[in-house]
Design a protein around this motif. Structure first.
Motif, PDB file in Angstrom:
ATOM      1  N   VAL A   1       0.143  -2.236  -6.950  1.00 30.46           N
ATOM      2  CA  VAL A   1       0.148  -1.507  -5.684  1.00 30.46           C
ATOM      3  C   VAL A   1      -1.264  -1.013  -5.353  1.00 30.46           C
ATOM      4  N   ARG A   2      -1.555  -0.944  -4.067  1.00 30.07           N
ATOM      5  CA  ARG A   2      -2.844  -0.435  -3.603  1.00 30.07           C
ATOM      6  C   ARG A   2      -2.620   0.976  -3.077  1.00 30.07           C
ATOM      7  N   THR A   3      -3.397   1.920  -3.549  1.00 33.31           N
ATOM      8  CA  THR A   3      -3.156   3.325  -3.233  1.00 33.31           C
ATOM      9  C   THR A   3      -4.194   3.855  -2.254  1.00 33.31           C
ATOM     10  N   VAL A   4      -3.749   4.736  -1.376  1.00 35.78           N
ATOM     11  CA  VAL A   4      -4.634   5.376  -0.397  1.00 35.78           C
ATOM     12  C   VAL A   4      -4.338   6.868  -0.402  1.00 35.78           C
ATOM     13  N   LEU A   5      -5.355   7.672  -0.729  1.00 38.65           N
ATOM     14  CA  LEU A   5      -5.234   9.121  -0.683  1.00 38.65           C
ATOM     15  C   LEU A   5      -5.467   9.598   0.746  1.00 38.65           C
ATOM     16  N   ILE A   6      -4.527  10.371   1.257  1.00 39.39           N
ATOM     17  CA  ILE A   6      -4.658  10.921   2.612  1.00 39.39           C
ATOM     18  C   ILE A   6      -5.240  12.326   2.491  1.00 39.39           C
TER      19      ILE A   6
ATOM     20  N   LYS B   1      -5.358  -0.056   6.506  1.00 39.50           N
ATOM     21  CA  LYS B   1      -5.613  -1.454   6.894  1.00 39.50           C
ATOM     22  C   LYS B   1      -6.729  -2.067   6.054  1.00 39.50           C
ATOM     23  N   ALA B   2      -7.701  -1.251   5.673  1.00 43.18           N
ATOM     24  CA  ALA B   2      -8.760  -1.751   4.796  1.00 43.18           C
ATOM     25  C   ALA B   2      -8.190  -2.089   3.420  1.00 43.18           C
ATOM     26  N   ALA B   3      -7.307  -1.242   2.917  1.00 45.76           N
ATOM     27  CA  ALA B   3      -6.696  -1.490   1.601  1.00 45.76           C
ATOM     28  C   ALA B   3      -5.781  -2.702   1.623  1.00 45.76           C
ATOM     29  N   ALA B   4      -5.103  -2.928   2.760  1.00 41.36           N
ATOM     30  CA  ALA B   4      -4.128  -4.022   2.878  1.00 41.36           C
ATOM     31  C   ALA B   4      -4.751  -5.316   3.383  1.00 41.36           C
TER      32      ALA B   4
ATOM     33  N   VAL C   1       0.867  -1.177   0.000  1.00 39.25           N
ATOM     34  CA  VAL C   1       0.000   0.000   0.000  1.00 39.25           C
ATOM     35  C   VAL C   1       0.904   1.227   0.000  1.00 39.25           C
ATOM     36  N   ILE C   2       0.570   2.217  -0.836  1.00 37.59           N
ATOM     37  CA  ILE C   2       1.318   3.469  -0.844  1.00 37.59           C
ATOM     38  C   ILE C   2       0.357   4.629  -0.626  1.00 37.59           C
ATOM     39  N   THR C   3       0.783   5.610   0.145  1.00 42.29           N
ATOM     40  CA  THR C   3      -0.059   6.758   0.476  1.00 42.29           C
ATOM     41  C   THR C   3       0.551   8.047  -0.059  1.00 42.29           C
TER      42      THR C   3
END
Length: 383
Positions: free
Chosen positions: A249-254, A268-271, A230-232
């Motif tokens: 890769v799973r991406t998470v926008l902060i 944690k939801a993405a991973a 996961v990358i933010t």
């Protein structure tokens, strides 16, 4: 200034006090054969200079620098004049430490290089003395007398002709471009992080920050077998770039204003659960907190990012969950590995370069690198 090893050899005064050294006026075209370089100073100015062309002495090599990447620290020295309390711009100082080039002259006693050899330049040159414990045990990034080119007061490698100790150059195979050779420097940072974090095949991994170091850390973690990753980031455009670089890769926008605990829940939801390894590449306190809260019991938060001098960490959460926190200072023993991985096709650095400039246009390159609206990932200067 360090007083051992190569400090006297590469004393900045040798350049600044030379009669041929001068700062070029804005818009002034340098002579075609001049040894030009990009310098910053305590007034937060960035400009081209002409400086003497060095002559290699015993054990030295003169390199025509063909490609140099602009690092965030280069921009920081220009804009802020310092990184921490020990690295402070006090005079005209040459920029650049991500470089590769071609050998054009060799000094007495140099047998491992010949004119025309293509090399990556390792910018941190330790004293290498047997009396230095850190050099002796191979942790030479801690050498107190290191000369790290572009870290004040030492001038950098963003120049046409650079003098370097022969033993701190690394041969580039024919399959690697100068551009890829210069990118081996940020890759060395990431590889040191992956190695010291203890990342293993199949480890769920978080990377905080999708800037250049975050992206090379992403490439390195993927090559090491991390899954899922996961990358933010704060910017969707950078996450989109990461997704193109490593489609899995799973991406998470902060979102701005999101609390670290809430951000950790998104991660944690993405991973599909907490991560075992978090590699923090921004140095921002809230991002470190997010990494901590996204990490499993017994996991590790490994901090590559550089941030403010003093920060507050969630001490009891770390303690109650046996989460280790580790840090990194530059790198050691990574260049040969970096070159092997790129040459072997396990890591592709080419997509990272988004902007290219001629050496004569280095000032414009710095302005692009410093402007987030330009969308630059890695700006390269070529000669």
């Amino acid at each position: 200034m360090p007083d051992g090893g190569y400090a006297e050899t590469y004393s900045p005064r040798k350049v600044l006090d030379d009669p041929s050294f001068r700062v070029l006026a804005s818009g002034e075209a340098p002579a075609s054969d001049a040894n030009i370089a990009a310098f910053y100073n305590p007034n937060h100015e960035i400009h081209l200079v002409e400086k003497p062309r060095p002559t290699p002495g015993p054990g030295q090599v003169l390199v025509h620098v063909r490609a140099t990447g602009i690092c965030g620290s280069d921009v920081h020295f220009w804009k802020h004049g310092r990184v921490g309390d020990s690295m402070v711009v006090t005079d005209e100082c040459g920029s650049g430490h991500e470089s590769a080039g071609e050998v054009i002259e060799i000094g007495e006693g140099v047998t491992q290089w010949k004119i025309g050899d293509r090399v990556a330049i390792e910018a941190g040159v330790p004293c290498s003395k047997p009396s230095c414990e850190y050099c002796r045990v191979g942790r030479y990034n801690a050498c107190p007398d290191v000369v790290f080119f572009s870290t004040p007061p030492f001038h950098g490698t963003l120049t046409r002709y650079h003098l370097h100790p022969a033993e701190w150059l690394h041969r580039l195979p024919d399959s690697l471009s100068f551009e890829e050779g210069s990118l081996c420097e940020p890759l060395a940072v990431a590889l040191a992080g992956v190695e010291r974090a203890g990342l293993r095949l199949g480890d769920p991994t978080l990377i905080c920050g999708a800037g250049p170091i975050g992206l090379v850390s992403l490439l390195s973690a993927r090559a090491a077998g991390a899954e899922p990753i996961v990358i933010t980031d704060l910017f969707q455009s950078r996450l989109d770039f990461a997704k193109k670089l490593v489609p899995g890769v799973r991406t998470v926008l902060i979102e701005r204003g999101l609390t670290p605990k809430d951000a950790a829940q998104k991660i944690k939801a993405a991973a599909d659960g907490p991560v075992k390894i978090a590699i923090e590449c921004s140095g921002v306190e809230s991002s470190v907190h997010t990494a901590v809260h996204a990490t499993q019991f017994g996991g590790k938060v490994f901090i590559i990012g550089v941030g403010k001098n003093e920060q507050v960490f969630p001490f009891m959460h770390l303690s109650a969950n046996e989460i280790d926190v580790s840090f990194q200072y530059r790198y050691a023993n990574q260049y040969p590995k970096a070159i092997r991985l790129v040459a072997g096709g396990l890591i592709n650095l080419k997509p990272l370069v988004t902007h290219r400039f001629k050496l004569e246009d280095a000032v414009s390159a710095f302005h692009v690198a410093a402007d987030p609206s330009q969308g630059a990932i890695k700006v390269q200067i070529q000669d």
